[in-house]
Design a protein around this motif. Structure first.
Motif, PDB file in Angstrom:
ATOM      1  N   GLU A  99       0.827  -1.209   0.000  1.00 12.52           N
ATOM      2  CA  GLU A  99       0.000   0.000   0.000  1.00 12.52           C
ATOM      3  C   GLU A  99       0.861   1.260   0.000  1.00 12.52           C
ATOM      4  O   GLU A  99       0.532   2.232  -0.671  1.00 12.52           O
ATOM      5  CB  GLU A  99      -0.958  -0.009   1.188  1.00 12.52           C
ATOM      6  N   ARG A 100       1.977   1.227   0.721  1.00 10.29           N
ATOM      7  CA  ARG A 100       2.892   2.383   0.712  1.00 10.29           C
ATOM      8  C   ARG A 100       3.549   2.569  -0.657  1.00 10.29           C
ATOM      9  O   ARG A 100       4.025   3.647  -0.972  1.00 10.29           O
ATOM     10  CB  ARG A 100       3.959   2.221   1.801  1.00 10.29           C
ATOM     11  N   ARG A 101       3.570   1.512  -1.466  1.00 11.44           N
ATOM     12  CA  ARG A 101       4.125   1.573  -2.824  1.00 11.44           C
ATOM     13  C   ARG A 101       3.025   1.837  -3.853  1.00 11.44           C
ATOM     14  O   ARG A 101       3.226   1.698  -5.046  1.00 11.44           O
ATOM     15  CB  ARG A 101       4.846   0.261  -3.169  1.00 11.44           C
ATOM     16  N   ASN A 102       1.839   2.226  -3.375  1.00 11.74           N
ATOM     17  CA  ASN A 102       0.714   2.641  -4.216  1.00 11.74           C
ATOM     18  C   ASN A 102      -0.027   1.477  -4.878  1.00 11.74           C
ATOM     19  O   ASN A 102      -0.593   1.636  -5.952  1.00 11.74           O
ATOM     20  CB  ASN A 102       1.149   3.668  -5.257  1.00 11.74           C
ATOM     21  N   PHE A 103      -0.029   0.321  -4.238  1.00 17.45           N
ATOM     22  CA  PHE A 103      -0.825  -0.807  -4.707  1.00 17.45           C
ATOM     23  C   PHE A 103      -2.134  -0.850  -3.925  1.00 17.45           C
ATOM     24  O   PHE A 103      -2.137  -0.616  -2.719  1.00 17.45           O
ATOM     25  CB  PHE A 103      -0.094  -2.140  -4.474  1.00 17.45           C
ATOM     26  N   ASP A 104      -3.228  -1.135  -4.614  1.00 22.54           N
ATOM     27  CA  ASP A 104      -4.490  -1.473  -3.960  1.00 22.54           C
ATOM     28  C   ASP A 104      -4.505  -2.990  -3.833  1.00 22.54           C
ATOM     29  O   ASP A 104      -4.601  -3.681  -4.850  1.00 22.54           O
ATOM     30  CB  ASP A 104      -5.696  -1.043  -4.806  1.00 22.54           C
ATOM     31  N   VAL A 105      -4.383  -3.495  -2.625  1.00 21.16           N
ATOM     32  CA  VAL A 105      -4.418  -4.939  -2.417  1.00 21.16           C
ATOM     33  C   VAL A 105      -5.887  -5.346  -2.343  1.00 21.16           C
ATOM     34  O   VAL A 105      -6.584  -5.011  -1.391  1.00 21.16           O
ATOM     35  CB  VAL A 105      -3.640  -5.353  -1.158  1.00 21.16           C
ATOM     36  N   VAL A 106      -6.339  -6.043  -3.388  1.00 24.87           N
ATOM     37  CA  VAL A 106      -7.760  -6.351  -3.508  1.00 24.87           C
ATOM     38  C   VAL A 106      -8.176  -7.583  -2.719  1.00 24.87           C
ATOM     39  O   VAL A 106      -9.348  -7.711  -2.364  1.00 24.87           O
ATOM     40  CB  VAL A 106      -8.204  -6.480  -4.981  1.00 24.87           C
ATOM     41  N   ASP A 107      -7.242  -8.489  -2.451  1.00 21.50           N
ATOM     42  CA  ASP A 107      -7.609  -9.686  -1.695  1.00 21.50           C
ATOM     43  C   ASP A 107      -6.359 -10.488  -1.343  1.00 21.50           C
ATOM     44  O   ASP A 107      -5.279 -10.238  -1.877  1.00 21.50           O
ATOM     45  CB  ASP A 107      -8.557 -10.563  -2.506  1.00 21.50           C
ATOM     46  N   THR A 108      -6.535 -11.450  -0.435  1.00 22.18           N
ATOM     47  CA  THR A 108      -5.460 -12.357  -0.054  1.00 22.18           C
ATOM     48  C   THR A 108      -5.973 -13.796  -0.118  1.00 22.18           C
ATOM     49  O   THR A 108      -7.178 -14.043  -0.035  1.00 22.18           O
ATOM     50  CB  THR A 108      -4.939 -12.081   1.370  1.00 22.18           C
TER      51      THR A 108
END
Length: 161
Positions: A99-108
């Protein structure tokens, strides 16, 4: 693209390959991809086995080395002998880093896998035979559903873990 570290028994690579088939995405090791190539991807998966309650250091170091770019979608996956503990989730540090690298983590996603670490080695490990066919099908189904979750995330805005 799926960035995967699989070192012990190939468990995580099997899961990554199943996801890669569903997404028609290449599976690569962190040292085999550069940030510029990754920046061209609409969706990036990051996965590894779990070692001492954390994802593999090579994967974490790779994610930490990525520049903050334009907003992109990502997912995180793991294989482990035990389920993720609510009091110390092994995926959370990587989620926050991404997230700090500008990714939207949509799921795990995570599934059980053969684990021969530490005290389990003398008895041949735990979860032998995992991931099995059902685990790999669950990984494929998870990956196949990601494009719909990406659209939902973009409509809702950024998520926080």
């Amino acid at each position: 693209m799926i960035v995967c570290v699989s070192v012990s028994h190939g468990n995580t690579k099997k899961v990554a390959d199943a996801m890669g088939q569903a997404l028609e995405a290449p599976v690569v090791a962190p040292e085999d991809v550069d940030a510029a190539e990754l920046a061209t991807c609409d969706l990036v998966g990051f996965g590894s086995g779990v070692f001492s309650m954390a994802l593999h250091p090579r994967l974490r170091e790779f994610a930490a080395s990525l520049p903050k770019g334009e907003r992109r979608s990502a997912f995180v996956f793991a294989t482990s002998g035990f389920p993720e503990a609510p009091f110390r989730p092994f995926t959370r540090p990587l989620l926050r880093l991404l997230e700090r690298r500008n990714f939207d983590v949509v799921d795990t996603f995570s599934c059980r896998a053969w684990d021969t670490a530490g005290p389990f080695k003398p008895v041949g490990g735990i979860r032998k035979g995992r991931p099995d066919a059902a685990d790999l099908e669950a990984a494929r189904a998870f990956a196949a559903g990601l494009p719909g979750r990406i659209d939902e995330t973009s409509l809702r805005g950024p998520q926080r873990a």
